[in-house]
Design an enzyme around this catalytic site. Structure first.
Site, mmCIF file in Angstrom:
data_model
loop_
_atom_site.group_PDB
_atom_site.id
_atom_site.type_symbol
_atom_site.label_atom_id
_atom_site.label_comp_id
_atom_site.label_asym_id
_atom_site.label_seq_id
_atom_site.Cartn_x
_atom_site.Cartn_y
_atom_site.Cartn_z
ATOM 1 N N HIS A 218 18.289 98.272 71.931
ATOM 2 C CA HIS A 218 17.659 97.195 72.712
ATOM 3 C C HIS A 218 18.634 96.452 73.607
ATOM 4 C CE1 HIS A 218 13.706 97.113 70.624
ATOM 5 N NE2 HIS A 218 14.416 97.591 69.623
ATOM 6 N N LYS B 173 12.725 82.258 77.832
ATOM 7 C CA LYS B 173 13.360 83.379 77.134
ATOM 8 C C LYS B 173 14.580 82.838 76.397
ATOM 9 C CE LYS B 173 13.662 85.440 81.237
ATOM 10 N NZ LYS B 173 13.095 86.740 80.933
ATOM 11 N N ARG B 174 15.191 83.661 75.542
ATOM 12 C CA ARG B 174 16.418 83.215 74.870
ATOM 13 C C ARG B 174 17.420 82.720 75.906
ATOM 14 N NH1 ARG B 174 19.379 87.608 72.921
ATOM 15 N NH2 ARG B 174 18.048 89.087 73.992
ATOM 16 N N LYS C 118 20.968 86.384 81.242
ATOM 17 C CA LYS C 118 19.604 86.111 81.720
ATOM 18 C C LYS C 118 19.618 85.107 82.874
ATOM 19 C CE LYS C 118 17.474 87.049 77.198
ATOM 20 N NZ LYS C 118 16.485 88.108 77.454
ATOM 21 N N THR D 6 10.001 91.596 78.039
ATOM 22 C CA THR D 6 8.575 91.784 77.756
ATOM 23 C C THR D 6 7.791 90.564 78.237
ATOM 24 O OG1 THR D 6 9.106 91.051 75.523
ATOM 25 C CG2 THR D 6 8.678 93.394 75.811
ATOM 26 N N LYS E 30 3.955 89.925 80.163
ATOM 27 C CA LYS E 30 2.942 88.926 79.791
ATOM 28 C C LYS E 30 2.548 88.081 80.999
ATOM 29 C CE LYS E 30 5.162 89.028 75.368
ATOM 30 N NZ LYS E 30 6.332 88.525 74.628
#
Ligand code: NBG
Length: 753
Positions: free
Chosen positions: A309, A489-490, A495, A596, A600
């Site tokens: 992942h 998100k985290r 990111k 992911t 959504k």
């Protein structure tokens, strides 16, 4: 079919919320029993350190097909099902995408009629609960099991002994039913230790890391900044997989396996490297049962499959040999022999399981002793094959395959966005809920002004609802007419929440200079930072401090607001995603394995603003360039730049005045007044001296792309068409599709339906 009334023993009108909630829970559990569980000769065991399952009640009622009945029965008694939904407490068993993926997968497995168990740990406090004080993240234990949620977990009388050095632990297995949509059920099986003691937790989330019997399942990802914390993770991982292995062997024998044929009875999916020790543990147990070790290697390889992942080095676990000698001394000789077998075959030192420094590489163990290795989006798998795991790909090209992630549409639109669901079903019928490809039929309405107006109206309703909820939840006022620009998100530097922050600062400085955006913009952030991850916490701090400045400035706040959501979790995502306009997916290309959240958002009619990374690449391909806003360096450029090692963030800073102003603002008087000078300086220096995830080179193209998106938003019908195309093309990202592919290529299970 029983009714709620059958469980309350008195009229629903006279019941408290708790009584109603418990009645609904019992009703659900009975309905599951009536449905039964998917079964068959072969079963997949999806082992994962995280299952971020979210609240269960409504999801279960929907999947069982009794949501409307229960809602009506409550309404007749003057009660509102949303009060029960709000009352429910979210289980704390996961962290981010990895755990949410596991939760979507068990939903799809049950729905598709595939015999499957999720296997993991029953953490007492799971991931921490986040609050903000002095513009800083504070972590507190999340005692989710105290809130009636534990009732979803059935204690079983299955116990296993797990030997860790001199320590003998005895587990207890719990079960949570996993409802499939219109199908039988599956199960989540979570192991715990009766001796674990929540009173061990001191201030915040501190606890004595040495007392394994008392602390083992207290937290998910306990602080690993010291050796005791890292060692505890190894204890947790071994406890998880030893239980899993014993369960699997027991069940397969019950189903008729003679263990030589274990692969006909079990498939094990190793979700990232946390469960990797299941490999030597199975070898150990098989050998104990009289199987030659050489044969055991083959059996285990045939049973196990590994999903990667991430390509981030920090998440590719390696453990020093001496940890294993302390925690799993009985496995160390097996791992060593497995490594010897590898060495005998391949001379390349980079593919060995134990490296020259005595570190054990979990992913290497997985790749040699699994029959399948998959990435989670096409680009990610290509990077694994050609770059990160190239040395392994050369040895085993046949093992590598891609399984682009997916999400369950039952939770991520049917449950969280019932109005949009109704609109879709009005147009194309109900079939898309289990056959997501049918969503494409919506394309024929992408030019229909009446339909487009409807989706805009529904979005507006969701935005208003979210604004009302937010005000009650954390007192922030936002304008529902503003563009909802959302990054949830985290928190991680790759990111790049910091890039979004720099854009917001730039926007603020422009407003101060007299520029007026066409329409107000609300930038939402929701993220938890790992408690030991200093820079991630500094980024949260900077966002909070900046938010204070912006939101309280009467010149600016009518045009721009910056909101940091407290304790972001699944339930919050279910509220915010339906209300979002812009989906921020701005990782440094090559670093986000898939994402992911991006799927959504798309399904709920938000338009992606993103880099060509992870599954964004596939989203872009599906929706076409008119329906996504992309920017930034390509993954090839990034990989090249890392290889050359010549990235100097200061050079980019020097040549871009706009960037300079935004970065400098981090240490401006205003910021230092609102925040903590030391922390702000730390972030500033990190960006100027390192910026490992290359924020600066993407700053300009990010600003341009965002400007383009905001301009496009003003053509309301043009934007609505983008929304429609995104929804219509989201079908590919159903986790039903992903699971069908895992089954066809890796597991080969027979459906029980
Ligand atoms: C995460 C990736 C995401 C991906 C999810 C699910 C980890 C280690 N990895 O990009 O960062 O979507 O896994 O595959 O949490």
């Amino acid at each position: 079919m029983k009714k709620l009334r059958d469980y309350t023993g008195k009229s629903l009108q006279d019941c408290t919320i708790l009584e109603l909630y418990n009645a609904a829970l019992e009703l659900t559990q009975d309905a599951c029993k009536d449905k039964g569980y998917n079964s068959g000769k072969k079963k997949v065991y999806y082992i994962s350190a995280e299952f971020l399952i979210g609240k269960l009640l409504s999801n279960n009622l929907i999947n069982l097909g009794i949501y409307d009945e229960v809602k009506a029965e409550l309404a007749e008694a003057g009660k509102d099902i949303t009060d029960l939904e709000e009352f429910e407490y979210e289980p704390s068993l996961g962290n981010g995408g990895l755990g949410r993926l596991a939760a979507c997968f068990i939903d799809s497995l049950a729905t598709l009629g595939l015999p499957a168990d999720g296997v993991g740990l029953a953490y007492h406090c799971g991931l921490f609960k986040q609050s903000f004080e002095d513009n800083k993240q504070h972590a507190r234990p999340d005692y989710w099991r105290k809130w009636g949620m534990a009732n979803w977990m059935r204690r079983t009388d299955r116990h296993y002994k797990v030997q860790c050095g001199d320590l003998e632990l005895v587990s207890t297995m719990y079960e949570i039913d996993v409802t499939g949509y219109g199908s039988k059920c599956g199960r989540l099986r979570l192991f715990d230790l009766d001796t674990v003691n929540e009173r061990l937790i001191g201030s915040g989330i501190d606890f004595d890391k040495e007392e394994i019997e008392k602390n083992l399942t207290l937290f998910l990802y306990p602080d690993d900044s010291d050796e005791a914390g890292r060692m505890l993770r190894v204890y947790q991982e071994y406890f998880m997989v030893s239980n899993a292995a014993q369960l699997i062997i027991d069940e397969c024998v019950e189903r008729g396996s003679d263990l030589h044929d274990l692969a006909d009875y079990a498939a094990i999916q190793i979700n990232d490297t946390h469960p990797s020790l299941v490999i030597p543990e199975l070898v150990r147990i098989l050998a104990e049962k009289g199987i030659e070790e050489e044969e055991a290697y083959q059996i285990v390889t045939d049973v196990c499959a590994y999903t990667n992942h991430t390509i981030l080095a920090e998440a590719l676990e390696t453990w020093p040999k001496h940890f294993f000698k302390a925690v799993v001394p009985h496995l160390m000789p097996i791992i060593k022999r497995m490594n010897d077998a590898v060495k005998a075959k391949y001379s390349d030192p980079s593919v060995q399981i134990i490296d020259g420094n005595g570190n054990v590489h979990m992913a290497h163990l997985d790749i040699h002793y699994s029959h399948s290795v998959n990435g989670v989006a096409r680009l990610h798998t290509e990077i694994l094959k050609n770059t990160e795991l190239n040395n392994f790909y050369k040895l085993y090209p046949e093992k590598f395959n891609n399984k682009t992630n997916g999400i369950t549409f039952r939770r991520w639109v049917v449950e969280c966005n019932p109005e949009l669901t109704e609109l879709i079903s009005e147009k194309i019928g109900e079939g898309w809920k289990t056959d997501a490809k049918q969503l494409e039929q919506l394309l024929s309405y992408a030019e229909d002004p009446a339909f487009l107006q409807c989706i805009v109206n529904r979005k507006n309703t969701e935005k208003k609802k979210f604004a009302d909820w937010l005000y009650k939840y954390q007192g922030d006022k936002v304008d529902p007419e503003s563009v909802y620009d959302v990054q949830i998100k985290r928190l991680h530097e790759y990111k790049r929440q910091q890039l979004n922050l720099l854009w917001a600062i730039d926007c603020y400085l422009h407003i101060k200079d007299g520029y007026r955006p066409r329409r107000p913009i609300t930038v939402f952030f929701g993220a938890k930072a790992a408690p030991a991850y200093v820079i991630a916490k500094d980024i949260i701090h900077a966002i909070l401090a900046f938010g204070k400045i912006v939101n309280n400035d009467p010149d600016v706040s009518p045009y721009l607001k910056v909101i940091m959501l407290r304790n972001y979790n699944v339930s919050m995502a279910e509220k915010l995603i339906p209300a979002s306009d812009i989906s921020e997916q701005i990782s440094l290309a090559s670093k986000e394995a898939s994402g992911t959240g991006n799927m959504k958002f798309m399904l709920n009619g938000a338009v992606t603003l993103g880099t060509m990374d992870g599954a964004n690449v596939e989203i872009a391909e599906l929706v076409g360039e008119d329906n996504i806003f992309t920017f930034g360096q390509s993954s090839e450029e990034v990989i090249e730049r890392y290889k050359r090692g010549d990235y100097v963030s200061k050079d980019w800073y020097k040549k871009n005045k706009r960037l300079q102003a935004a970065v400098d603002f981090l240490v401006s008087d205003e910021m230092e007044e609102a925040g903590d000078k030391k922390l702000l300086k730390q972030l500033y220096e990190e960006l100027l001296k390192q910026d490992w995830f290359m924020t600066f080179p993407d700053f300009e193209s990010y600003c341009k792309a965002k400007e383009k998106a905001l301009a496009a938003y003003e053509d309301r019908m043009g934007w609505a068409k983008k929304m429609a195309v995104n929804i219509a093309k989201a079908g590919y990202f159903s986790s039903d599709r992903t699971i069908e592919q895992y089954n066809k290529d890796i597991w080969h299970l027979e459906k029980d339906c």
